[in-house]
Design an enzyme around this catalytic site. Structure first.
Site, PDB file in Angstrom:
ATOM      1  N   HIS A 235       0.806  -1.213   0.000  1.00  0.00           N
ATOM      2  CA  HIS A 235       0.000   0.000   0.000  1.00  0.00           C
ATOM      3  C   HIS A 235       0.849   1.276   0.000  1.00  0.00           C
ATOM      4  O   HIS A 235       0.331   2.380  -0.171  1.00  0.00           O
ATOM      5  CB  HIS A 235      -0.943   0.007   1.214  1.00  0.00           C
ATOM      6  CG  HIS A 235      -2.289   0.587   0.928  1.00  0.00           C
ATOM      7  ND1 HIS A 235      -2.498   1.558  -0.027  1.00  0.00           N
ATOM      8  CD2 HIS A 235      -3.509   0.331   1.453  1.00  0.00           C
ATOM      9  CE1 HIS A 235      -3.775   1.877  -0.062  1.00  0.00           C
ATOM     10  NE2 HIS A 235      -4.422   1.141   0.817  1.00  0.00           N
TER      11      HIS A 235
ATOM     12  N   ASP B 234      -2.149   1.874  -4.943  1.00  0.00           N
ATOM     13  CA  ASP B 234      -3.436   2.276  -4.393  1.00  0.00           C
ATOM     14  C   ASP B 234      -4.478   1.187  -4.618  1.00  0.00           C
ATOM     15  O   ASP B 234      -4.385   0.390  -5.565  1.00  0.00           O
ATOM     16  CB  ASP B 234      -3.926   3.572  -5.050  1.00  0.00           C
ATOM     17  CG  ASP B 234      -3.004   4.750  -4.748  1.00  0.00           C
ATOM     18  OD1 ASP B 234      -2.390   4.746  -3.658  1.00  0.00           O
ATOM     19  OD2 ASP B 234      -2.897   5.661  -5.591  1.00  0.00           O
TER      20      ASP B 234
END
Length: 414
Positions: free
Chosen positions: A386, A390
């Site tokens: 992450h 995204d």
């Protein structure tokens, strides 16, 4: 006689040390030139060391699991010939006498105490007890070898439920209470070699990478029909599984999502996005999980991919995979095959930023307009880093792969 010191050579990959996985010799053994003496592990590759000289082993560097620095002594061998240079002779003089290896501890399995002897019953003391049971219960008891006189009824006569209770909790006729199985002895297993590398890599991945996972359901009914047709006319080509077709879909979708085919150097703060797809294939072996790499997967057709998957899997499972075949992946695919489960949340193969996991194909009823028809469904999982990927990008990529798999003709369209 002379003493030869065999030092651990530079195996490559820019490593500074290697782990002793196992010895093929022991102190006092006679070895011949080019004879294997030890297995050394570097990253995820195991390299077999061979002695360049013949002689008698007088000293080993350590025990399996210990790390040995490149250039340090791995084994000392007493060879036939003239004495070596004075400096080497002096070094040899300091070699301690071989120490006998301590015997391995003996694991003794704990045995249950012997049952107390049952006192003999005199024949004249046996009292016949009238047993009330239906013919069906008697027939079942005979089939199971149960003495009805040993069964305590829950009422005025014995029922099938009483037989079930006897099987679960009784102690007669050789039956054991449920849950009492043979007990294994405790054992301590040293975590070394491949298993230690896997443990270190997985811990580093979960410790350093904030994972997130996304799962989507895909209808692969049409894809499975096409796969069956391709296999029916494959000739001498390898049999197709789902994986080559999935790889084609991944490679076709990736150009629009370059952030997934990447590696993240978090120390330098640099993400490298790759044009070529070097796909890692997580492969289960007797030694643990290995990841051989399909180079330039985007340039291979389904038959070439099927052959390469088989070749790399066989090489990994037999320990013949080369070092360069076990490194350099830019994206990893992990599949448990028929054990794939409903959904998985795979751990990223660091320093990559994504890993894809197909799950088991299940046939279920689905709506087609107003009709309910059978369909073959498969969940596709993806885990991402992450920090650099995204959620929207991961979901969009999986949707692109889904479109290709649900309309398989697009896999072969230009």
């Amino acid at each position: 006689m002379a003493l030869f010191t065999f030092r651990l050579p530079d195996i490559g990959e820019g490593i500074a040390e290697a782990e002793i996985v196992g010895w093929h010799v022991k102190v006092g053994d006679r070895v011949e030139e080019d004879q294997p003496i030890a297995d050394m592990m570097t990253d995820k590759a195991t390299v077999e060391m061979e002695t360049p000289v013949a002689g008698v082993v007088v000293r080993l560097a350590g025990e399996p699991g210990e790390q040995i620095a490149i250039g340090s002594m791995l084994v000392e061998i007493e060879t036939e010939g003239e004495a070596e240079a004075p400096s080497e002779v002096a070094e040899a003089a300091e070699v301690p006498a071989p120490v006998a290896a301590e015997p391995a501890p003996v694991v003794v399995e704990e045995q249950p105490p012997a049952p107390a002897a049952t006192p003999a019953v005199k024949e004249e003391e046996v009292v016949k007890v009238e047993v009330l049971a239906s013919p069906a219960v008697r027939a079942r008891a005979k089939e199971l070898g149960i003495d009805l006189s040993q069964v305590k009824p829950n009422g005025d006569h014995i029922r099938h439920s009483d037989l079930d209770a006897f099987l679960l909790y009784g102690s007669g006729q050789g039956y054991r209470p449920a849950g009492r199985t043979a007990r294994r002895a405790d054992e301590a297993v040293k975590v070394i070699g491949m298993r230690r590398r896997i443990a270190e890599n997985m811990a580093a991945s979960k410790r350093n990478i904030p994972h997130f996972s996304y799962v989507e359901e895909i209808d692969v009914t049409a894809l499975e029909e096409m796969r069956e047709q391709l296999n029916a006319h494959r000739g001498d080509k390898p049999k197709l599984t789902m994986l080559p077709l999935l790889i084609v879909a991944i490679c076709r979708a990736l150009p629009e999502f370059p952030m997934l085919n990447a590696r993240y150097d978090d120390e330098a703060g640099v993400v490298t996005r790759y044009g070529a797809v070097h796909l890692g294939m997580a492969t289960q072996t007797d030694a643990g999980l290995m990841v051989p790499v399909i180079r330039d997967a985007q340039d291979r057709n389904v038959w070439q991919l099927a052959a390469e998957i088989r070749r790399l899997a066989d090489a990994a499972r037999t320990g013949k995979a080369k070092s360069e075949e076990l490194s350099g992946s830019t994206l990893t695919l992990t599949s448990l095959g028929p054990l794939g489960g409903v959904a998985t949340t795979p751990v990223i193969n660091r320093p990559e930023v994504a890993i894809i996991g197909p799950n088991r194909i299940i046939e279920r009823p689905v709506f087609r307009g107003r009709e309910v028809v059978p369909a073959k469904l498969m969940n596709l999982s993806i885990s991402c880093d992450h920090r650099v990927v995204d959620g929207w990008d991961a979901a969009s990529f999986v949707q692109a792969v889904r479109k290709l798999l649900e309309t398989p003709v697009l896999l072969f369209a230009d």
